[in-house]
Design a protein around this motif. Structure first.
Motif, mmCIF file in Angstrom:
data_model
loop_
_atom_site.group_PDB
_atom_site.id
_atom_site.type_symbol
_atom_site.label_atom_id
_atom_site.label_comp_id
_atom_site.label_asym_id
_atom_site.label_seq_id
_atom_site.Cartn_x
_atom_site.Cartn_y
_atom_site.Cartn_z
ATOM 1 N N ASP A 144 0.846 -1.199 0.000
ATOM 2 C CA ASP A 144 0.000 0.000 0.000
ATOM 3 C C ASP A 144 0.879 1.245 0.000
ATOM 4 O O ASP A 144 0.665 2.188 0.763
ATOM 5 C CB ASP A 144 -0.909 0.014 1.238
ATOM 6 N N GLY A 145 1.872 1.243 -0.857
ATOM 7 C CA GLY A 145 2.830 2.339 -0.898
ATOM 8 C C GLY A 145 2.217 3.655 -1.337
ATOM 9 O O GLY A 145 1.111 3.710 -1.890
ATOM 10 N N ALA A 146 2.972 4.724 -1.107
ATOM 11 C CA ALA A 146 2.528 6.065 -1.504
ATOM 12 C C ALA A 146 2.719 6.251 -3.004
ATOM 13 O O ALA A 146 3.319 5.412 -3.684
ATOM 14 C CB ALA A 146 3.331 7.110 -0.734
ATOM 15 N N ARG A 147 2.196 7.345 -3.527
ATOM 16 C CA ARG A 147 2.403 7.675 -4.933
ATOM 17 C C ARG A 147 3.886 7.918 -5.191
ATOM 18 O O ARG A 147 4.619 8.405 -4.333
ATOM 19 C CB ARG A 147 1.598 8.923 -5.318
ATOM 20 N N PHE A 148 4.319 7.589 -6.394
ATOM 21 C CA PHE A 148 5.734 7.702 -6.746
ATOM 22 C C PHE A 148 6.039 9.086 -7.308
ATOM 23 O O PHE A 148 5.281 9.619 -8.114
ATOM 24 C CB PHE A 148 6.092 6.639 -7.784
ATOM 25 N N GLU A 149 7.150 9.646 -6.878
ATOM 26 C CA GLU A 149 7.613 10.926 -7.409
ATOM 27 C C GLU A 149 8.947 10.702 -8.113
ATOM 28 O O GLU A 149 9.925 10.278 -7.499
ATOM 29 C CB GLU A 149 7.772 11.950 -6.284
ATOM 30 N N SER A 150 8.974 10.998 -9.400
ATOM 31 C CA SER A 150 10.173 10.750 -10.198
ATOM 32 C C SER A 150 11.313 11.682 -9.806
ATOM 33 O O SER A 150 11.113 12.874 -9.558
ATOM 34 C CB SER A 150 9.859 10.936 -11.685
ATOM 35 N N LYS A 151 12.514 11.103 -9.763
ATOM 36 C CA LYS A 151 13.723 11.891 -9.488
ATOM 37 C C LYS A 151 14.547 12.082 -10.762
ATOM 38 O O LYS A 151 15.702 12.495 -10.693
ATOM 39 C CB LYS A 151 14.558 11.190 -8.415
ATOM 40 N N LYS A 152 13.925 11.752 -11.900
ATOM 41 C CA LYS A 152 14.586 11.896 -13.203
ATOM 42 C C LYS A 152 15.957 11.212 -13.202
ATOM 43 O O LYS A 152 16.997 11.821 -13.439
ATOM 44 C CB LYS A 152 14.725 13.375 -13.581
#
Length: 293
Positions: free
Chosen positions: A173-181
């Protein structure tokens, strides 16, 4: 109408009745016609396949002999490489039975209920379906920053959503992913059962990280674990639990759960099979379709 004409009409009518009766009594399929004498064509996976390892353990065709595990799958079984190979073989053989990843199943073949439980994502999730297994990945150590970021994506809400959409059961149930490019290349190797969903995860991650290249080498679970151990890939894929010898070197992580679908040709009239009969088929004790209850 004279007598000869009447007799001729009577014979014609009798012939027509016989033709209709014969047509109505004809079986609908070849399976129905020769079911009593039809031998079962048993299809299994190649050695090293995680699907085979999990199936044999769960169905009971692995026994202990002199303290060691022994696969007693019938020698009459036809060994086929890869999920797609099994599917096409079963689709082309009216008397075949095989097993594949539930997430890979489509309507070119029929998936049987087992002990009355339908093979579905919901039943796998509820632990009702009796033949299910984990999808695991493994790395040698933690992996580099790029590998760790990709694994973070897999376990995020975004990655698990892709897994669920492909028909598998998510485990996080992980959080939304934020790209680090991120930048760089990842090589992933292993299970042909895991690779279809890994392809979808790869596509989504690369869309978020255009400077990342991910190469997926599809073979089998044991090959994937060996490649990870030897460092020829960054992430190994296995459609089974990691073996003790693999755990000594690798760090494993379950990314999803999957059912193993028992599949037959669409012409087969069977809709359910018991675990006992399945074991009998794969050990060679049940050889004909009319022996299946």
């Amino acid at each position: 109408m004279n007598k000869s004409t009447l007799v001729a009409c009577s014979f014609a009518l009798m012939a027509l009745v016989l033709i209709v009766a014969c047509n109505e009594s004809k079986p609908k399929t070849q399976m129905e016609a020769s079911e009593k004498s039809a031998a079962i064509s048993v299809i299994t996976r190649e050695a090293g396949s995680g699907t085979r390892d999990a199936f044999t353990e769960l169905v009971g065709t692995i026994v202990k002999e002199n303290g060691k595990k022994k696969d007693i799958t019938t020698k009459e079984a036809l060994t086929i490489d890869g999920t797609q190979g099994v599917m096409s073989t079963v689709a082309g053989n009216e008397y075949a039975i095989g097993y594949i990843s539930l997430g890979s199943w489509n309507n070119t073949i029929k998936a049987l209920s087992v002990d009355g439980v339908e093979p579905s994502k919901e039943n796998v999730k509820a632990a009702k379906y009796p033949i299910s297994r984990p999808f695991n990945i493994a790395t040698k150590g933690e992996g580099n920053a790029l590998v760790k970021n990709f694994i973070e994506f897999i376990m995020s809400a975004d990655g698990q959503g892709i897994i669920e959409a492909k028909g598998y059961v998510g485990v996080s149930d992980g959080a939304r992913f934020e790209s680090k490019k991120m930048k760089g290349k990842i090589i992933i190797a292993g299970s042909s059962s895991v690779s279809p969903v890994m392809e979808k995860l790869k596509e989504a991650y690369m869309a978020l990280n255009p400077d990342v290249e991910i190469e997926i080498q599809t073979n089998d679970s044991s090959s994937g674990m060996l490649a990870a151990k030897e460092g020829t890939c960054d992430i190994g894929m296995a459609s089974r639990d990691l073996k003790a010898s693999e755990k000594e070197v690798l760090t494993g992580l379950t990314i999803a759960r999957d059912g193993i679908a028992v599949v037959v040709n669409n012409q087969n009239r069977l809709s359910n099979i018991s675990l006992a009969d399945l074991r009998g088929i794969y050990t060679g004790n049940i050889r004909f379709w009319n022996q299946v209850k």
